[in-house]
Each structure stands twice: as structure tokens, then as C-alpha cells.
Design an enzyme around this catalytic site. Structure first.
Site, PDB file in Angstrom:
ATOM      1  N   ALA A 242       0.830  -1.215   0.000  1.00  0.00           N
ATOM      2  CA  ALA A 242       0.000   0.000   0.000  1.00  0.00           C
ATOM      3  C   ALA A 242       0.863   1.263   0.000  1.00  0.00           C
ATOM      4  CB  ALA A 242      -0.923  -0.021   1.214  1.00  0.00           C
ATOM      5  N   HIS A 243       0.198   2.396  -0.062  1.00  0.00           N
ATOM      6  CA  HIS A 243       0.921   3.665  -0.184  1.00  0.00           C
ATOM      7  C   HIS A 243       1.775   3.960   1.052  1.00  0.00           C
ATOM      8  CE1 HIS A 243      -3.068   5.904   1.055  1.00  0.00           C
ATOM      9  NE2 HIS A 243      -2.772   4.934   1.864  1.00  0.00           N
ATOM     10  N   ASN A 244       2.936   4.531   0.757  1.00  0.00           N
ATOM     11  CA  ASN A 244       3.854   5.010   1.787  1.00  0.00           C
ATOM     12  C   ASN A 244       4.484   3.919   2.627  1.00  0.00           C
ATOM     13  OD1 ASN A 244       1.519   7.379   1.586  1.00  0.00           O
ATOM     14  ND2 ASN A 244       3.632   8.048   1.458  1.00  0.00           N
TER      15      ASN A 244
END
Lengths: 350, 350, 350
Positions: A242-244
Site C-alpha cells: 500500500a501507499h507510503n
């Protein structure tokens, strides 16, 4: 897998890959095979001690062994400190990647302003958007999409049907398998009046050198900052990052793992298949997470092993185990009752 | 992420997106960043109270705050009821989607009898089959396949490599990320004489307005009736929606969720990552299903929260916990024995 | 789903598909529908006894029933031993696959030295590499990649965006859904000096006749030997099959299953959705593995059913159940204490 090449002598192999030849170095090798399946032109290997007995019965022409097994066979052999890594290199020697002529296939679409190194190969029906930079000797398969401003370092391999969204950065020698998607929007929405407002995802995915990414794996771009996959990371198929998220160097993850947003994973970790890691955690270096385990808290101790999976059991046993758990509360009450009764008895005791 | 645009003054932002400006509205904003990372031309935001202390130290030019934090900073600020949703809109203002010139790329294949609105953009190497209808301002990326008779409402975005099988219907403003597959056959087979006879899947997938679908997610077409995704639903990556599922409006699902066939999920539900929901269930509105949980029975109470995941533990503790469970049966026997012995003692009691 | 075809009389259907007509064979059928939704030109079916009461109220023109229900309705009917399999065939009769004209689409890239049968159809923007052999009547959708030396038997269907890596072999009548990846490298690396050395994966994927593979499913090629999917296997979407797995004939797996490397699964097994099977196991024939279960040991008894999933519960109950388990150790101590005290009492007993 038959191999039509003229092959190499055992001595030639050692010349190229190192290792000490013991016995007849002139023996000709045309393929690599397990001890059980090797024929008279095969180089075999002993990388797992449980197969040692097969050294006596193999039909292989020669074997790769570790120092401990130097004298465990009379066959011609290459003795090396790390037979498994040596096997990897020998397999690569006998199975070079398909030669892809440099150049851009006539059916590919390379937009104006994309820079493709002259030594790179762009496969048929692939799209390279403007501003993309494709490094030396990259091999991009059929039907890929390389988005605007994407940078691929030297010697990257994209297999067929890979999508890399705009702005993502890949290091050198990165391998991406078919269907992988790098840089899709992270999953971010703000609630407002009973519906969801999309939060634009303006970070990138930044991938280090020597990373390998499996088929149909997805790595989302960051929300504001970047999603980062450090050098040497190996991700199997159907993984979701997922993001980050940040994954530390040389960490490996088996297939079907999911890592939720903003989690940071250390270096040299090993994550078993179908494991899950929730968001906003920190996992220390050298941590092992067992297959199917769900990590819901940060792991601060480097080198620790975490487990959380129940093994499937015959259906009736599983049902009985669940029933037992339901008994526990009732058992606790019975224990309390017993304690009171015994206290009463003890009180009356002379 | 540097942003080369001239940017906006704080007052201009409020003019476009609403909100009350407090302080110097002339301050120039060129990007959006977190409080910690913001520079002197950045608009920052306080959407999570745990970062309130950073208001004192941020280098941001201005901040977005809620009514409660109106006076929590001396920086120029925009005060709004919902700072998180406002942030989403501000990010969109500063990061407009890449302009895609309307028209059909010369390498795209649009079959006779497909209707593509003149304001739509069809990317390179994309295939639009006969009978498909592409609405106004749709943006279809590279390498997509839009099957026969598919309908896309206005302002849809298909990223690269999306496949939409024949006959499926998408509403307006639907976003589909790379590699997603909409309308593949549901998994239906009739057993006969030790093998499986395929049951043709003749339903469709029907998707409402403002739905977003993540990378490599799969939504199967219905068997006889349709699979339905109502308006405002947000699905993350690598999700599987089986045939004849219905997902109620504004429900969100994190990555790696699986929903088996013919299950109906209510409106405004939240499903955590890697959760599973078996087939033929009904889930009420506003239900929350925790990450990694497996739902095996219908959930009838609206607004309830269901959980079912075991957290991974240090390996030794996990093993001890499993051992304890095996002890329960033996403990029950010991309690029974104690009860008999104490009854005997009590009986003998004077 | 409206059907514009002239349809068939009931007698014509029975002529083509078998079964005994009872009642008016001249009744005209234009579509197939459930008992509840059927209109006066629909053929319906009773395949699940719980819908038997609907026989009295359906508006269907005719129904498919089993021998037991021969007299359960006065409607014209087809009586067959296996109504569910008959339904499958009737659906296929009314919903033939879209006719794809034989030939190679002008936008497809078929390399020199690929053999495509004249009766096969190669869709737009698809790539067939040199040495590939495409059998009679194969239908390959848009945007596929068929690698070097791949062999497709007769009557295979590849939907859009399928990738088949070099050297893989598919039998006859294999169906592969969009986005599936067959033959990507297995996940094999040798550790050396703190990094990972890739082990070339030189096996293939070999797939038998009548296999169906779901959307975005991945099947990795073998390391040295092949990964094998035997005839009649049905795999749903988003499944991961690792290198050197063998799946026995007619086994079915629901979506999101993962099977780790070198595991051998028997014939006629049924694996529920999101189940996991670790590597190097052997699963007997006719085994059922429940949804969400994690198999960590070989299953030697044919026909057995294995379970391992915890059902999600209302959050508070789940938390209480976990708390109970933590109590067990303390309860064991209290039982021990009780046993000592009671022994003491018994000793003092006259």
C-alpha cells in the site's frame, strides 16, 4: 529441459564461476539436473543434506558440493563454500535469458520526448510515454505501459503486460514480472456527508537496485511522500504493497502478502506467504513472519520470529477445539465455585 | 513532489474550494505538504489531532484547520468544517490529472459500430470492440480492452491494461486502475461423472457512479442475473468479487478482500484488508468487518463491528497459546474430578 | 438477459441435449431463467430442492427437473438424471460464445516461425512469439502475449490480456481468463553474503485438457522440473500456484487460494476460497479443504475434510474469547492449587 548448446567442460564452468575442480575437469556438461534425474551429461548438486545418499546412485557426470562433502563422492565435482548460490550461477550460465535484439519493435509506441537507450529492447505493442527514460540494456516485453516520466535504470527487465504509472523510479537490474502494477493510486478517501472524497495520490514508487517483483503484484504510489522498495528486495506474486510503505533492503516476501499503508519494514526480513501486516507499524530488521500470520503491532526486536496461523485439522477435531474454547468461561465459573466450597470445608476443618 | 505551477494565493484557494481565510490571504502557495515536511511555499493541514504540536514548528506558509483549531496557530489559515475532505480537494487543485488530448490514438483499435464520444481520449494500443459506447470526457489508458457492447458513462477513467468483458455497464466518473478485470466468468461448474461441466455465465457486471476499483482487482459477471456494485463504492487492489454479489452504495473495501458468490453487502460498510466473506450471506448496512476476519454467517444488525483475526505473536508464545487450548479438555476432566471429590467431602461433613 | 435468437422448441432442446420431454414439446423457449424470474418464453430449472415450492408459482414455459420431480409440476418439462449439468448445456445452447472470425487481426503481431492454425482467431494487439503453435479453433483475445515456443492445443480460449511465458504447454479446450499469468519465474533465491542470488527457473508450466484458469491468477514455471496442472482442473480468480506444484485432475479451487512450491495435490479435491497450502506437502485425492483454512501438514487420508478458519464474531465477543484463552494458564494453576488443598482435606478426613 533439453539443452541444445554444446555445453561446457567442468573446468570451463569453474573458470567462469569459480570453485575448485576435484576429479576429471574435462567431463562435458550440457545441462543441470537434480541428483535423481540427472543423466550422463548433467551437472548435479548437493544443496540439501537429506539427499546425500543419492550421491551414490546418481547418473550425473559431475556434482556441485560444499566443503563438508568434498570427499562424499568419487564423481568429478566442484567444491564451493555456497553450493546453492553456485547452482544459481550455473543455471544462469546454461540458461541465458532469451536474446532480445536491441531496438524498438515496429509495433511499439514510444512517444516524443521519451529517451530509450540504444542498447535497450522495447517489445511489440508496448507503450512508452513522453518523458520516460529507459536505461542501457533494459528489456521491456510485449504489451507493457511505461508512464510519463518513469525512469528505468540499466539492465531492467519488464516482462509482458507490466504497467508502471507516471513518475515512478526503478533502479538498476530490477525485474518485474507480467501483470505487475507499480504506482497505482493508494487507497485514500476522506468521508464527507455519507460519501467518499478521493485524496489525490501525488507520491511516487521508488524502487532500488536488484529488486524483483512477481506477477500481478501491486505497489501503490505514495499519498504525499513516496512508497519505497529498497535494494535487493524480492517480492513474489500477488502481493499488495500500500501507499507510503517502506521495505528495507534484501527483505523477501512470499506470495499473497498484504502490507497496509505507511508501514515500515526492516532490512533482511522474511515474510511468509499470505501474511498480512496492518498499517502504520514498524517492523525491525531481520524479523521473520510466518506464513499466514497477521501482524497487528509493531515488532521492535530485531531477529524475532512471529507466528499467528492455525493449522487446518480434520473437520471434527477443529470443531471440537472451537467447542473447548467456548467451555473455558463455564470452566472458570466452576473453578470459582470449587474454591468457595473448599474454603468453606477448610474453615470447618478442626 | 516539486510543483512547477505558479500556484495560488491562499485567498484564491478559498475562492475555489470554499472555507474561511484567517490571516494573510495573499500568501502564495505552490504545493501541499505535511506539517513536518512543509516548506515556505506549502499549504499544510491538521487533520489528525496528534500532530497539533507541529503547528508551532511547521515551516508551512499556511494551514488548513478545523473550527476547533481556528486559534491554534498564528499562521495564515483556511478554517473549514472538514479539513480532510478539504485537503483532498486542495490536492486535486494542485495536481490536476494529466491532460489527455481527446481523440483516438492512432495505434488504438476501435471497431466499427463502437461509439466514442468526441471529447473522450482512447490511449495507445487499446481495443474498443463493436457496440461499445464511451461517454463524454472518458480517458482510457494504454493497452485496455473494452469488450463488445460495454457502456462507459461520462468522465470514466480506465488506467492502463484494464479489461472489461462484453456487456458490462459502468456509470459516470468510475475510475478503474491498471490490470483490473471486470466481467470475467463467475466460477460455476456442475459435477457430472467425475468431471465438471462449465455453467455459462450470462449475467453482467453493473457498476454505479463514482465507483473506484483498484489495480488487479477482479469482479466476475453474474451467472444468470448481474453482479452489482452500487454508486460510490471504493475497492482497493487485488480484491475478488464473485458472481452475483451486490455491494451497497458507499461501501469501502481495503486490499485483498474476497467476497464469494451471491452475497449481498449493505451500504456504507467498511471491510478491512484481507477479510473474507463467504457466499450467499447478507450483511447489513454500516457494518464494519475488521482486517483479516472471515465472515461465515449473515450479519443482520446494522452498524455492528465483526472481528475474527488472531494477532501474530512471538513464535514461542503462539506455540504456548496453542498448547493451552489443547489443555482445556484435560482441565475439564480435572474439574469434574475435583467436583466429585469435594461433594464426597461435603457429604461426610458433620 | 434478453435473447434475440428465435430460440428452440422444448423438443428441439431435448433432441440436441438429451432428456425426456414430458408434456407439450412444441412450447417455444427463448431464454433460461430462475423459477422466480422466468417469463412465459423461459425454460427454468429445479436444481436445488429448497426452491421446489416455486414450481407452483413460476411463469416459466417449461422446466428442467430430476427424476424425483418428474410429477412435481404440470408444466412441460425435460426430465434428466442431472438437471444441473443439463442446465449448463442448455445455457451454452442459448448463449454460444461470440463468433470470432478465424484469422489474425491486422493489429496483432505474429512473429515469423509461429504456427497459427487457419481456423484459429488471433485478436487485436496480441503478440504471438516465434516458435509458438496455436491449435485449431483457438480464440485468443485482445492484448495477449503468447511467448516463444508456447503450445496451445485445439479449441483453447485466451481472454484479453493473458500472458503465457515461453515454453509453456496448454492442452485442448483450456480457458484462460483475462490478466492470468502462466509461466512467470518461480520464487527461488539463494542467500549469499546478505543478499539473494536469483535461481533461474528453467522448468515450464504444463496444463492438461479442459482446464479453466481465472482472472489474474498466476501459475509459476518450475525451477528445474515442470509445474503441472492436470486435466479438468478449475482454478478461480487471483490464485497463486508456485513452482513445481502438481494439481491432480478435476480438482477445483475457489478464488484467492495460494499453494506454495513443490506441493502435490490429489485428484478431485475441492479447495475453498482463500485457503493456503504450504510447500512440499502431499494432499490425497478427494480431499476437501474449507474456505480460509491453512494447511501446514500433508493430508494422507483420501476423502477427508480439513478446516481451520475462525468465524468473525461481534467485536466484543471475539475479544472476550481471546481473553478466555489467556485465562487458561491461570485456570490451570488454580486447578492445581485446588487439587492440593482437597488432597490435604481428604488426608485429614477420618
Amino acid at each position: 529441459m533439453p539443452d541444445a548448446s554444446p555445453g561446457f567442460s567442468l573446468a570451463e564452468i569453474a573458470q567462469r564461476l569459480g570453485g575448485e575442480v576435484v576429479g576429471d575437469g574435462a567431463v562435458r556438461i550440457r545441462e543441470i539436473a537434480t541428483l535423481a534425474q540427472a543423466g550422463p551429461e548433467a551437472l548435479s548438486f548437493l544443496t540439501n543434506p537429506k539427499y546425500r545418499a543419492q550421491l551414490a546412485t546418481t547418473k550425473a557426470a559431475a556434482v556441485i558440493v560444499g566443503p563438508r562433502d568434498r570427499d562424499a563422492t568419487g564423481l568429478p565435482r566442484i567444491v564451493v563454500a555456497n553450493p546453492y548460490a553456485y547452482l544459481a550461477r550455473a543455471l544462469a550460465l546454461f540458461n541465458p535469458p532469451p536474446a532480445l535484439a536491441p531496438g524498438i519493435h515496429s509495433s511499439a509506441v514510444v512517444e516524443d520526448g521519451a529517451q530509450v537507450d540504444a542498447s535497450a529492447a522495447i517489445g511489440p505493442l508496448t507503450h512508452v510515454a513522453r518523458g520516460a527514460r529507459i536505461g542501457a540494456r533494459c528489456r521491456i516485453g510485449a504489451g507493457c505501459h511505461v508512464g510519463e516520466g518513469v525512469v528505468l535504470g540499466e539492465d531492467c527487465v519488464l516482462h509482458a503486460g507490466v504497467t508502471i504509472y507516471h513518475g515512478c523510479i526503478l533502479g538498476r537490474r530490477v525485474i518485474v514480472h507480467a501483470g505487475a502494477v507499480i504506482g497505482a493510486d493508494g487507497f485514500g478517501f476522506a468521508p464527507e456527508d455519507g460519501h467518499w472524497v478521493k485524496i489525490p495520490q501525488i507520491g511516487r514508487v521508488v524502487i532500488g537496485d536488484d529488486v524483483e517483483i512477481g506477477a500481478n503484484t501491486t505497489i501503490d504510489r505514495g499519498a504525499l511522500d513516496d512508497t519505497v522498495i529498497e535494494e535487493g528486495v524480492k517480492l513474489d506474486n500477488l502481493i499488495q504493497i500500500a501507499h507510503n510503505v517502506r521495505i528495507g533492503a534484501h527483505t523477501v516476501m512470499a506470495a499473497c502478502v498484504g502490507v497496509a499503508g505507511s508501514t515500515t519494514i526492516g532490512r533482511h526480513c522474511m515474510v511468509g506467504g499470505a501474511a498480512g501486516i496492518i498499517g502504520h507499524l514498524t517492523i525491525a530488521d531481520n524479523v521473520t513472519i510466518a506464513v499466514g500470520s497477521f501482524v497487528t503491532k509493531s515488532i521492535t526486536e530485531p531477529g524475532s520470529t512471529y507466528t499467528g496461523v492455525w493449522s487446518a485439522q480434520p473437520h471434527r477435531e477443529w470443531m471440537r477445539m472451537q467447542a473447548r474454547l467456548r467451555q473455558v468461561e463455564e470452566m472458570a465459573q466452576r473453578i470459582r465455585a470449587l474454591e468457595q466450597r473448599i474454603q468453606e470445608l477448610e474453615r470447618k476443618q478442626p
